[in-house]
Write a protein that holds these residues in place. Structure first.
Motif, PDB file in Angstrom:
ATOM      1  N   ILE A  67       0.836  -1.206   0.000  1.00  0.00           N
ATOM      2  CA  ILE A  67       0.000   0.000   0.000  1.00  0.00           C
ATOM      3  C   ILE A  67       0.869   1.253   0.000  1.00  0.00           C
ATOM      4  O   ILE A  67       0.630   2.205  -0.763  1.00  0.00           O
ATOM      5  CB  ILE A  67      -0.941  -0.004   1.228  1.00  0.00           C
ATOM      6  CG1 ILE A  67      -2.018  -1.078   1.057  1.00  0.00           C
ATOM      7  CG2 ILE A  67      -1.585   1.372   1.412  1.00  0.00           C
ATOM      8  CD1 ILE A  67      -2.961  -1.169   2.236  1.00  0.00           C
ATOM      9  N   LEU A  68       1.904   1.278   0.844  1.00  0.00           N
ATOM     10  CA  LEU A  68       2.792   2.439   0.902  1.00  0.00           C
ATOM     11  C   LEU A  68       3.512   2.643  -0.426  1.00  0.00           C
ATOM     12  O   LEU A  68       3.649   3.779  -0.896  1.00  0.00           O
ATOM     13  CB  LEU A  68       3.805   2.250   2.035  1.00  0.00           C
ATOM     14  CG  LEU A  68       4.790   3.400   2.265  1.00  0.00           C
ATOM     15  CD1 LEU A  68       4.041   4.688   2.589  1.00  0.00           C
ATOM     16  CD2 LEU A  68       5.760   3.057   3.393  1.00  0.00           C
ATOM     17  N   ALA A  69       3.953   1.562  -1.053  1.00  0.00           N
ATOM     18  CA  ALA A  69       4.632   1.673  -2.343  1.00  0.00           C
ATOM     19  C   ALA A  69       3.701   2.255  -3.402  1.00  0.00           C
ATOM     20  O   ALA A  69       4.128   3.073  -4.236  1.00  0.00           O
ATOM     21  CB  ALA A  69       5.146   0.302  -2.789  1.00  0.00           C
ATOM     22  N   PHE A  70       2.435   1.869  -3.364  1.00  0.00           N
ATOM     23  CA  PHE A  70       1.488   2.385  -4.352  1.00  0.00           C
ATOM     24  C   PHE A  70       1.092   3.828  -4.078  1.00  0.00           C
ATOM     25  O   PHE A  70       0.888   4.601  -5.014  1.00  0.00           O
ATOM     26  CB  PHE A  70       0.249   1.484  -4.398  1.00  0.00           C
ATOM     27  CG  PHE A  70       0.325   0.436  -5.457  1.00  0.00           C
ATOM     28  CD1 PHE A  70      -0.336   0.578  -6.657  1.00  0.00           C
ATOM     29  CD2 PHE A  70       1.115  -0.683  -5.273  1.00  0.00           C
ATOM     30  CE1 PHE A  70      -0.241  -0.384  -7.648  1.00  0.00           C
ATOM     31  CE2 PHE A  70       1.218  -1.655  -6.244  1.00  0.00           C
ATOM     32  CZ  PHE A  70       0.537  -1.508  -7.450  1.00  0.00           C
ATOM     33  N   VAL A  71       0.993   4.194  -2.823  1.00  0.00           N
ATOM     34  CA  VAL A  71       0.679   5.588  -2.506  1.00  0.00           C
ATOM     35  C   VAL A  71       1.798   6.504  -2.996  1.00  0.00           C
ATOM     36  O   VAL A  71       1.557   7.528  -3.641  1.00  0.00           O
ATOM     37  CB  VAL A  71       0.456   5.756  -0.989  1.00  0.00           C
ATOM     38  CG1 VAL A  71       0.384   7.237  -0.625  1.00  0.00           C
ATOM     39  CG2 VAL A  71      -0.817   5.052  -0.556  1.00  0.00           C
ATOM     40  N   ALA A 107       9.228  -0.651   0.485  1.00  0.00           N
ATOM     41  CA  ALA A 107       8.259   0.236  -0.159  1.00  0.00           C
ATOM     42  C   ALA A 107       8.950   1.219  -1.088  1.00  0.00           C
ATOM     43  O   ALA A 107       8.460   1.503  -2.190  1.00  0.00           O
ATOM     44  CB  ALA A 107       7.452   0.986   0.906  1.00  0.00           C
ATOM     45  N   LEU A 108      10.108   1.744  -0.667  1.00  0.00           N
ATOM     46  CA  LEU A 108      10.859   2.669  -1.525  1.00  0.00           C
ATOM     47  C   LEU A 108      11.312   1.967  -2.804  1.00  0.00           C
ATOM     48  O   LEU A 108      11.192   2.521  -3.906  1.00  0.00           O
ATOM     49  CB  LEU A 108      12.068   3.201  -0.762  1.00  0.00           C
ATOM     50  CG  LEU A 108      13.047   4.064  -1.580  1.00  0.00           C
ATOM     51  CD1 LEU A 108      12.357   5.333  -2.064  1.00  0.00           C
ATOM     52  CD2 LEU A 108      14.287   4.410  -0.753  1.00  0.00           C
ATOM     53  N   LEU A 109      11.822   0.758  -2.680  1.00  0.00           N
ATOM     54  CA  LEU A 109      12.286   0.028  -3.854  1.00  0.00           C
ATOM     55  C   LEU A 109      11.132  -0.314  -4.795  1.00  0.00           C
ATOM     56  O   LEU A 109      11.261  -0.187  -6.020  1.00  0.00           O
ATOM     57  CB  LEU A 109      13.000  -1.255  -3.414  1.00  0.00           C
ATOM     58  CG  LEU A 109      14.313  -1.066  -2.643  1.00  0.00           C
ATOM     59  CD1 LEU A 109      14.835  -2.405  -2.144  1.00  0.00           C
ATOM     60  CD2 LEU A 109      15.349  -0.384  -3.517  1.00  0.00           C
ATOM     61  N   LEU A 119       0.324  -8.230  -8.197  1.00  0.00           N
ATOM     62  CA  LEU A 119       1.652  -8.742  -8.502  1.00  0.00           C
ATOM     63  C   LEU A 119       2.690  -8.186  -7.531  1.00  0.00           C
ATOM     64  O   LEU A 119       3.571  -8.914  -7.058  1.00  0.00           O
ATOM     65  CB  LEU A 119       2.036  -8.387  -9.941  1.00  0.00           C
ATOM     66  CG  LEU A 119       1.194  -9.037 -11.037  1.00  0.00           C
ATOM     67  CD1 LEU A 119       1.609  -8.532 -12.402  1.00  0.00           C
ATOM     68  CD2 LEU A 119       1.327 -10.553 -10.980  1.00  0.00           C
ATOM     69  N   ARG A 120       2.594  -6.890  -7.236  1.00  0.00           N
ATOM     70  CA  ARG A 120       3.545  -6.280  -6.297  1.00  0.00           C
ATOM     71  C   ARG A 120       3.428  -6.915  -4.923  1.00  0.00           C
ATOM     72  O   ARG A 120       4.427  -7.145  -4.240  1.00  0.00           O
ATOM     73  CB  ARG A 120       3.274  -4.781  -6.175  1.00  0.00           C
ATOM     74  CG  ARG A 120       3.832  -3.916  -7.254  1.00  0.00           C
ATOM     75  CD  ARG A 120       5.342  -3.936  -7.257  1.00  0.00           C
ATOM     76  NE  ARG A 120       5.838  -4.543  -8.488  1.00  0.00           N
ATOM     77  CZ  ARG A 120       7.039  -5.018  -8.653  1.00  0.00           C
ATOM     78  NH1 ARG A 120       7.898  -5.019  -7.670  1.00  0.00           N
ATOM     79  NH2 ARG A 120       7.406  -5.554  -9.786  1.00  0.00           N
ATOM     80  N   PHE A 121       2.189  -7.189  -4.495  1.00  0.00           N
ATOM     81  CA  PHE A 121       1.994  -7.835  -3.195  1.00  0.00           C
ATOM     82  C   PHE A 121       2.700  -9.182  -3.171  1.00  0.00           C
ATOM     83  O   PHE A 121       3.366  -9.523  -2.183  1.00  0.00           O
ATOM     84  CB  PHE A 121       0.508  -8.006  -2.913  1.00  0.00           C
ATOM     85  CG  PHE A 121       0.222  -8.800  -1.666  1.00  0.00           C
ATOM     86  CD1 PHE A 121       0.349  -8.222  -0.406  1.00  0.00           C
ATOM     87  CD2 PHE A 121      -0.164 -10.132  -1.747  1.00  0.00           C
ATOM     88  CE1 PHE A 121       0.095  -8.958   0.735  1.00  0.00           C
ATOM     89  CE2 PHE A 121      -0.417 -10.867  -0.612  1.00  0.00           C
ATOM     90  CZ  PHE A 121      -0.292 -10.279   0.641  1.00  0.00           C
ATOM     91  N   CYS A 122       2.577  -9.928  -4.245  1.00  0.00           N
ATOM     92  CA  CYS A 122       3.244 -11.236  -4.306  1.00  0.00           C
ATOM     93  C   CYS A 122       4.759 -11.074  -4.280  1.00  0.00           C
ATOM     94  O   CYS A 122       5.463 -11.816  -3.580  1.00  0.00           O
ATOM     95  CB  CYS A 122       2.819 -11.979  -5.566  1.00  0.00           C
ATOM     96  SG  CYS A 122       1.069 -12.462  -5.581  1.00  0.00           S
TER      97      CYS A 122
END
Length: 275
Positions: A86-90, A145-147, A201-204
């Motif tokens: 969630i943080l990566a997507f925000v 999350a940054l990556l 996909l990102r979650f996985c």
């Protein structure tokens, strides 16, 4: 509600299986303290005890119940992976949409920063940063999350570039709408299908990445239960023909398959512009 139920009933078998898996994992993660027969860090027997009515999946190297550790591992691994995604997507999603809408030096500046971060191998970068700042839940979430935000930035920017040239976006610009309106009301609704697919996909990937870091000793730290560290702690059992260390890996694989089933179905249902 009726519409959602009708939609679920019409879903393909693969999507129903995926939804069932996600609900099952979520149930186990939420109610872990009530489902686990023993405590997360409680030593209840001898090390590497065999499967028995007392210990359904045996014990680990310290004599902790493997089944209980698996259940608690669902809570720890899934919750951290979900918050990280969630943080990566925000961060990455909003930055990508803003870059596509504003263009110019903002787009160039953000894109070059992302290029620099993506040029460094993800695992090496994570190992380097975590070895410096230390490993805890907060640093793990922020670093991953940054990556991952760099990958989300690239996708959201690429998709948004095809939307910002549409007539309804130009009309909104001419009406004098601001950046927030353009993002939330014009661009974001029309970029959701690929972003929804990428979220799954990102979650996985985050899920697997956390497990890999834990396996290397820089993920979720003992004595907290984590599926990656459980494989490392009990890997020696494979030499004796015991596949107990593979159970956490199977749990990771099963959830990954379930999420991808649902992502494929959602992408199919939500594809197309909403102009």
């Amino acid at each position: 509600m009726k519409k959602c139920l009708r939609c679920l009933c019409q879903a393909p078998l693969s999507a129903k299986i995926g939804i069932l898996l996600i609900i099952s994992y979520s149930f186990v993660a939420i109610f872990a303290p009530w489902l686990a027969p023993y405590g997360e860090t409680e030593v209840v027997g001898d090390g590497y005890a065999a499967w028995s009515p007392e210990f359904w999946l045996g014990t680990d190297n310290l004599g902790r119940d493997v089944l209980s550790r698996l259940i608690y591992g669902a809570r720890n691994t899934i919750s951290i992976a979900f918050v990280t995604t969630i943080l990566a997507f925000v961060v990455g999603g909003l930055a990508g949409l803003m870059a596509a809408i504003k263009g110019g030096w903002i787009d160039q500046g953000l894109s070059r920063v992302v290029d620099i971060l993506m040029a460094i191998p993800q695992l090496i970068f994570a190992l380097l940063i975590l070895s410096v700042v230390g490993t805890n839940a907060v640093s793990l979430i922020l670093v991953i999350a940054l990556l991952d935000a760099t990958r989300v930035f690239r996708l959201s920017r690429a998709v948004a570039m095809n939307v910002v040239v549409q007539d309804f976006v130009e009309a909104a610009r001419l009406r004098g709408e601001g950046l927030v309106w353009l993002i939330w009301r014009e661009v974001l609704p029309n970029t959701l299908p690929p972003l929804v697919a990428e979220f799954g996909l990102r979650f996985c990937f985050v899920f697997l990445f956390i497990s890999a870091l834990s396996f290397l000793g820089l993920g979720i730290q003992p004595p907290t239960a984590d599926w990656g560290s459980m494989v490392r702690e009990n890997a020696v059992m494979i030499s004796f023909g015991d596949f107990t260390p593979l159970l956490p890996a199977m749990a990771v694989a099963l959830l990954t398959i379930g999420v991808n089933f649902v992502v494929d179905w959602v992408l199919h249902k939500t594809s197309g512009l909403k102009g």
